[in-house]
Design an enzyme around this catalytic site. Structure first.
Site, PDB file in Angstrom:
ATOM      1  N   GLU A  27      41.609  -6.674  79.104  1.00  0.00           N
ATOM      2  CA  GLU A  27      41.495  -5.218  79.201  1.00  0.00           C
ATOM      3  C   GLU A  27      40.652  -4.691  78.029  1.00  0.00           C
ATOM      4  O   GLU A  27      40.710  -5.208  76.921  1.00  0.00           O
ATOM      5  CB  GLU A  27      42.898  -4.601  79.144  1.00  0.00           C
ATOM      6  CG  GLU A  27      42.934  -3.084  79.194  1.00  0.00           C
ATOM      7  CD  GLU A  27      44.348  -2.534  79.079  1.00  0.00           C
ATOM      8  OE1 GLU A  27      44.564  -1.392  79.525  1.00  0.00           O
ATOM      9  OE2 GLU A  27      45.243  -3.240  78.558  1.00  0.00           O
TER      10      GLU A  27
ATOM     11  N   LYS B  34      42.574   1.964  86.684  1.00  0.00           N
ATOM     12  CA  LYS B  34      43.991   1.766  86.397  1.00  0.00           C
ATOM     13  C   LYS B  34      44.819   2.954  86.892  1.00  0.00           C
ATOM     14  O   LYS B  34      44.570   4.098  86.516  1.00  0.00           O
ATOM     15  CB  LYS B  34      44.157   1.568  84.892  1.00  0.00           C
ATOM     16  CG  LYS B  34      45.549   1.216  84.415  1.00  0.00           C
ATOM     17  CD  LYS B  34      45.474   0.970  82.910  1.00  0.00           C
ATOM     18  CE  LYS B  34      46.814   0.631  82.295  1.00  0.00           C
ATOM     19  NZ  LYS B  34      46.675   0.385  80.840  1.00  0.00           N
TER      20      LYS B  34
ATOM     21  N   CYS C 266      47.077  -4.147  82.956  1.00  0.00           N
ATOM     22  CA  CYS C 266      48.128  -3.948  81.962  1.00  0.00           C
ATOM     23  C   CYS C 266      49.377  -3.242  82.492  1.00  0.00           C
ATOM     24  O   CYS C 266      50.210  -3.845  83.151  1.00  0.00           O
ATOM     25  CB  CYS C 266      47.546  -3.219  80.747  1.00  0.00           C
ATOM     26  SG  CYS C 266      48.580  -3.385  79.257  1.00  0.00           S
TER      27      CYS C 266
END
Length: 419
Positions: free
Chosen positions: A215, A283, A316
């Site tokens: 990330e 995300k 994540c």
């Protein structure tokens, strides 16, 4: 109604007129009082009348429908059931419309575990459902089941069924390389990206199919804010990743920060072997720190078709929640690629197990690994400046001896109606 039952790859056709009088299809329900209405419908059909119809008959508990036994099944051979269906007033088709193969022994008892039809695609006004599976030990027959359950006002019609033996699927080997690298005190986006680039060029062997980076490769080690490193896609970082993809003849996934007008996103890009931007994932689940940093959440879980299979991407904090992985698996993803900073390792393992998918992670404060659908780590890169490399087989079945193929079963039993 067109029905093809094929054995040993030799098919024969049951013409519609013959099918109408055919007694091999029988109605079935767990209990008489919850039996749905089942009939052969000459008004609604796909190719030729009649179709096999089932109605909930205003009974909330109604469950059941049609079934037929096919003899001559051989242990270890692969079989394919294909059927077309259309429904009316069925609120949750995935849960309430069921096509299944229930393998049977010579004494009539169950052999192995049933196989569920969860692979569904549109076919005009109808939908096609397919099951491909190997016959278990001690099998004698395949019981084809077409059911409607718990849809009191709903109805479903099945038509154009075929059941045949097929060759066992070929292995689909994918070579995955996941990088553990944490640049420190680089001071600039360009330097951090350069370190990833140089590491991969020097340390990731040729011949891999997909290379996963962590990330935020444009912010790690820089001391900069998201706004200071955010860039467009395509942009300078995707250009460098494209060069890397071409040099390695591999797909590349990496997390960067994307700017689009006023919005900034924590984005993972997918670069194909020729260096094209094949996709991006923004995300969805942002921790409060990223919201306070001015980032905007994404709003979709795209699945990308590659030359080796279908992949999904999470980033994540997405791993903390069940729905990102579930949505990706329901949409056909076979391998989840996860650039990650840190997170809960137990939940990472759970995502693989509950969705029956491979997962590869590339992290900083989270392990860098390649994991199979049983939650077993196939390769682990423990040290900064190392790579987890594994060869996975997307065609391999990970079936539980007591529960069966849980990928199909999980998706058919999942209560999406309660969301």
């Amino acid at each position: 109604m067109r029905v093809v039952i094929a054995s040993l790859l030799t098919a024969f056709l049951l013409p519609a007129a013959q099918f109408e009088a055919d007694s091999t299809w029988k109605t079935w329900a767990p209990r008489d009082e919850i039996a749905p209405r089942a009939w052969k419908d000459t008004n609604t059909f796909r190719t030729a009348p009649p179709s096999l119809a089932i109605s909930g008959a205003s009974n909330q508990a109604a469950a059941g429908g049609w079934q037929r036994d096919v003899a001559g099944i051989e242990t270890g051979k692969w079989y394919r059931l294909k059927a077309y269906f259309r429904s009316a007033a069925v609120a949750h088709e995935n849960l309430q419309v069921l096509a299944r193969i229930d393998w049977r022994r010579a004494d009539g008892k169950r052999a192995g575990q049933p196989e569920y039809g969860w692979r569904i695609r549109g076919a005009g006004e109808w939908k096609e459902v397919t099951i491909e599976a190997p016959a278990p030990e001690k099998v004698s027959a395949a019981r084809i089941q077409l059911h409607l359950q718990n849809s009191p006002q709903g109805a479903v019609w099945f038509d154009d069924l075929s059941f045949e033996s097929i060759p066992a699927p070929a292995a689909r080997k994918v070579h995955v390389a996941s990088v553990n690298l944490w640049p420190k005190q680089t001071g600039a986006r360009e330097e951090s990206v350069r370190q990833f680039y140089e590491y991969v060029r020097a340390n990731v062997a040729d011949g891999v199919d997909v290379i996963l980076l962590p990330e935020g490769i444009t912010v790690v080690g820089t001391g900069k804010s998201y706004a200071e490193v955010a860039e467009t896609i395509p942009g300078p970082t995707t250009e460098q990743l494209a060069e890397l993809a071409r040099a390695k003849n591999a797909w590349v996934v990496a997390g960067i920060y994307e700017r689009e007008e006023q919005a900034m996103y924590n984005t993972a890009v997918l670069i194909d072997r020729k260096g094209n931007v094949a996709g991006r994932y923004r995300k969805v689940y942002l921790p409060r720190e990223e919201i306070e940093g001015g980032l905007t959440p994404g709003s979709d879980y795209p699945v990308f078709a590659t030359d080796f299979g279908k992949v999904g991407v999470m980033i994540c904090w997405d791993l903390q929640y069940a729905d990102p992985a579930r949505h990706l698996a329901l949409r056909g993803a076979e391998l989840l690629l996860v650039p990650i900073w840190g997170g809960n390792e137990t939940l990472g393992k759970a995502r693989a197990i509950e969705n029956r998918v491979f997962i590869a992670t590339s992290g900083y404060d989270y392990p860098t690994y390649v994991m199979d659908p049983d939650g077993e780590i196939l390769a682990l890169a423990r040290e900064n400046g190392s790579t987890a490399t594994a060869t996975i087989d997307l065609a391999r079945r990970y079936a539980d001896p007591w529960l069966g193929d849980m990928r199909g079963r999980f998706f058919k039993e999942l209560r999406t109606d309660l969301e």
